[in-house]
Design a protein around this motif. Sequence first.
Motif, mmCIF file in Angstrom:
data_model
loop_
_atom_site.group_PDB
_atom_site.id
_atom_site.type_symbol
_atom_site.label_atom_id
_atom_site.label_comp_id
_atom_site.label_asym_id
_atom_site.label_seq_id
_atom_site.Cartn_x
_atom_site.Cartn_y
_atom_site.Cartn_z
ATOM 1 N N GLN A 383 4.831 -23.096 -16.817
ATOM 2 C CA GLN A 383 5.814 -22.346 -17.603
ATOM 3 C C GLN A 383 5.583 -20.855 -17.361
ATOM 4 O O GLN A 383 4.476 -20.361 -17.565
ATOM 5 N N VAL A 384 6.636 -20.166 -16.931
ATOM 6 C CA VAL A 384 6.588 -18.716 -16.734
ATOM 7 C C VAL A 384 7.366 -18.082 -17.879
ATOM 8 O O VAL A 384 8.595 -18.168 -17.932
ATOM 9 N N SER A 385 6.631 -17.460 -18.794
ATOM 10 C CA SER A 385 7.273 -16.821 -19.946
ATOM 11 C C SER A 385 7.295 -15.317 -19.734
ATOM 12 O O SER A 385 6.249 -14.650 -19.789
ATOM 13 N N PHE A 386 8.502 -14.794 -19.472
ATOM 14 C CA PHE A 386 8.672 -13.369 -19.230
ATOM 15 C C PHE A 386 8.714 -12.607 -20.552
ATOM 16 O O PHE A 386 8.999 -13.170 -21.617
ATOM 17 N N HIS A 403 14.776 -14.970 -10.424
ATOM 18 C CA HIS A 403 14.384 -15.568 -9.153
ATOM 19 C C HIS A 403 12.868 -15.479 -8.990
ATOM 20 O O HIS A 403 12.275 -14.399 -9.180
ATOM 21 N N PHE A 404 12.226 -16.575 -8.624
ATOM 22 C CA PHE A 404 10.820 -16.528 -8.252
ATOM 23 C C PHE A 404 10.453 -17.812 -7.525
ATOM 24 O O PHE A 404 11.190 -18.795 -7.530
ATOM 25 N N VAL A 405 9.292 -17.779 -6.901
ATOM 26 C CA VAL A 405 8.726 -18.938 -6.222
ATOM 27 C C VAL A 405 7.324 -19.151 -6.778
ATOM 28 O O VAL A 405 6.585 -18.190 -7.035
ATOM 29 N N LEU A 406 6.943 -20.408 -6.967
ATOM 30 C CA LEU A 406 5.578 -20.747 -7.343
ATOM 31 C C LEU A 406 4.879 -21.365 -6.141
ATOM 32 O O LEU A 406 5.435 -22.225 -5.455
ATOM 33 N N GLN A 407 3.664 -20.894 -5.889
ATOM 34 C CA GLN A 407 2.870 -21.401 -4.780
ATOM 35 C C GLN A 407 1.552 -21.969 -5.306
ATOM 36 O O GLN A 407 1.072 -21.568 -6.368
ATOM 37 N N GLY A 408 0.991 -22.892 -4.576
ATOM 38 C CA GLY A 408 -0.300 -23.465 -4.922
ATOM 39 C C GLY A 408 -1.246 -23.420 -3.756
ATOM 40 O O GLY A 408 -0.829 -23.407 -2.586
ATOM 41 N N ASP A 420 10.560 -23.751 -6.151
ATOM 42 C CA ASP A 420 11.370 -22.689 -5.542
ATOM 43 C C ASP A 420 12.590 -22.413 -6.408
ATOM 44 O O ASP A 420 13.526 -23.207 -6.462
ATOM 45 N N LEU A 421 12.549 -21.300 -7.113
ATOM 46 C CA LEU A 421 13.680 -20.854 -7.926
ATOM 47 C C LEU A 421 14.291 -19.589 -7.332
ATOM 48 O O LEU A 421 14.847 -18.751 -8.034
ATOM 49 N N VAL A 444 -2.701 -21.036 -8.658
ATOM 50 C CA VAL A 444 -1.246 -21.038 -8.836
ATOM 51 C C VAL A 444 -0.783 -19.592 -8.756
ATOM 52 O O VAL A 444 -1.293 -18.725 -9.476
ATOM 53 N N ARG A 445 0.187 -19.343 -7.892
ATOM 54 C CA ARG A 445 0.666 -17.969 -7.659
ATOM 55 C C ARG A 445 2.157 -17.868 -7.970
ATOM 56 O O ARG A 445 2.957 -18.699 -7.523
#
Length: 560
Positions: A383-386, A403-408, A420-421, A444-445
């Motif tokens: 969960q990315v809470s801005f 827009h963002f991307v999550l990487q592992g 991938d958002l 997690v990035r």
Amino acid sequence: MLPRFYAAAMLTWANPVDLDYRYSAEQQREGISYRTGADPVVVRWDDAYVLFATLAGGYWTSTDLAHWTFIEAEPYPSEPPVAPAVVNAQGKLFMLPSAMEPTFIWESMDPLGGKWRKGPLLAKVGPPAGPWDPAFFRDTSGVTYLYWGSSNLFPLYGAQVDLATGKHGVTVPLVNLDPAAHGWERFGRDHRDEKVKPFLEGAWMNEVGDRYYLQYAAPGTEENVYATGVYTGDSPLGPFAYAPYNPVGYKPGGFVTGAGHGSTFEDAHGNFWSTATSWVGVNWPFERRVALFPAGFHPDGQMWIDTRFGDFPHRVTEHGGDFTGWMLLSYRKAVSASSSQRGHAPSAAADENIRTYWLSASSAPGETLTVDLGGQRTVRAVQVSFADHASGRYGGGPEVYTHFVLQGSSDGKSFEVIADLAKEKRDRPNAYVELAAPARIRYVRYVHGHTPGPLAIADLRVFGNDDGPMPAAPKLVSAVRKPDRRNAVVTWKPVPGAVGYNVRWGLYKDRLYSTYQRWADQPTRVELRALSRGVTYVVVVEAFDERGVSGLSELRVLTP
């Protein structure tokens, strides 16, 4: 091997609910910019659920309670609704959008298509002027009622209402607060301000069997202890009796705090759910979000709302809402960033405090925020809470999307995409992403693409599990009711390796619905100030870590 991202529907969610919350224009004159969502009402329409909230300027629909689509309605009230009342009746949705008089009742035969028209003017109600925080209720005989009230002076009121004409029956005073007897109705953080008179608001009614459940919110929406209470009666206008198991919805601890002023509704499978208002309060005291909790009614009539692990991922099933067992992996972990501004360090994104945040030096694409989980973990959701830091937005407008991307990564060097958002077309200030398959990773990035304002993240919350046995059950040291019987102190011994604890209490050992979550780096002692005089409670403590949840401590009885 990392899972390849895919866009298939997942049926889990984490609070705050992942909505494209609207930017409020309410405080534009003061230059206060913030997203908000509060006072959520959910009603059924055909196979869909329709969610209304304060200052949204529209509403959301869902067919599964996990994914919501915003509807830009037209025509619609020029002033965005505030704590709207909504009911499905006579083949239409009826909505009372405003807390101020004169107020028109709006109606729609095609809410999923966003088609509305202005209906009759609601006849004046009172006292007091209003109706503040209105709520519609239609009983099984087809009679409609209106409830209202938001005050620290007046009670909640109710009256029978005719949706076709806007006329209503005699106003009936229903319930009032009694903080001298009900500890949870006291104002302030953890109910510690007894100088400010608490607020009674947010009425909602359910009919289950032959009982009527009049729900209300107290003591104030800008507090961590904002909660839902309930009175029960044999008719829609009372008389009503206070339920001894109050507060029925209560969440004072954790990332999401507050469980007041919402709605309780039945889904397509006969399960009940409760929406609620949770508190943010960074830019403005009334900066809030929407929460969703499993709920229900026992055969003996006791209502319940389950807020335990209420901001961890839950699963939507045909049997209701279930805690997934996915634990928080990111609390107090090492966090690094491509840049940051003074006073908003990367570590703020792993402190489980929605009111602190990491602030990047720029909002340029490519800025990163990376959490080191401290070892290989099985990651299942993020969960990315801005946060809204000097956003400068008021209402809608162009480029309101995220827009963002999550990487592992397993080694911190080689990263692969896990979500991938980058082409997301809506704003997701509390973006919740369940991975397509579990990822065995350590890092997690977050990789930035676009946000409507400066890049600020309150928390990058990672959920999943570590390997190994569950933590040991805590040992209670004491559980003592104070001379002021509204208060009790619970103390326990620390559990090695615990991430946190839940202090749980209720009327019976199998109905421990009230929960106060504490982190392991806080004292192993809680003063419960939410008890009612004259009621016997049982209390236990459980521990949790990254592997799962312990068994319960020994049970203690809190006598009246």
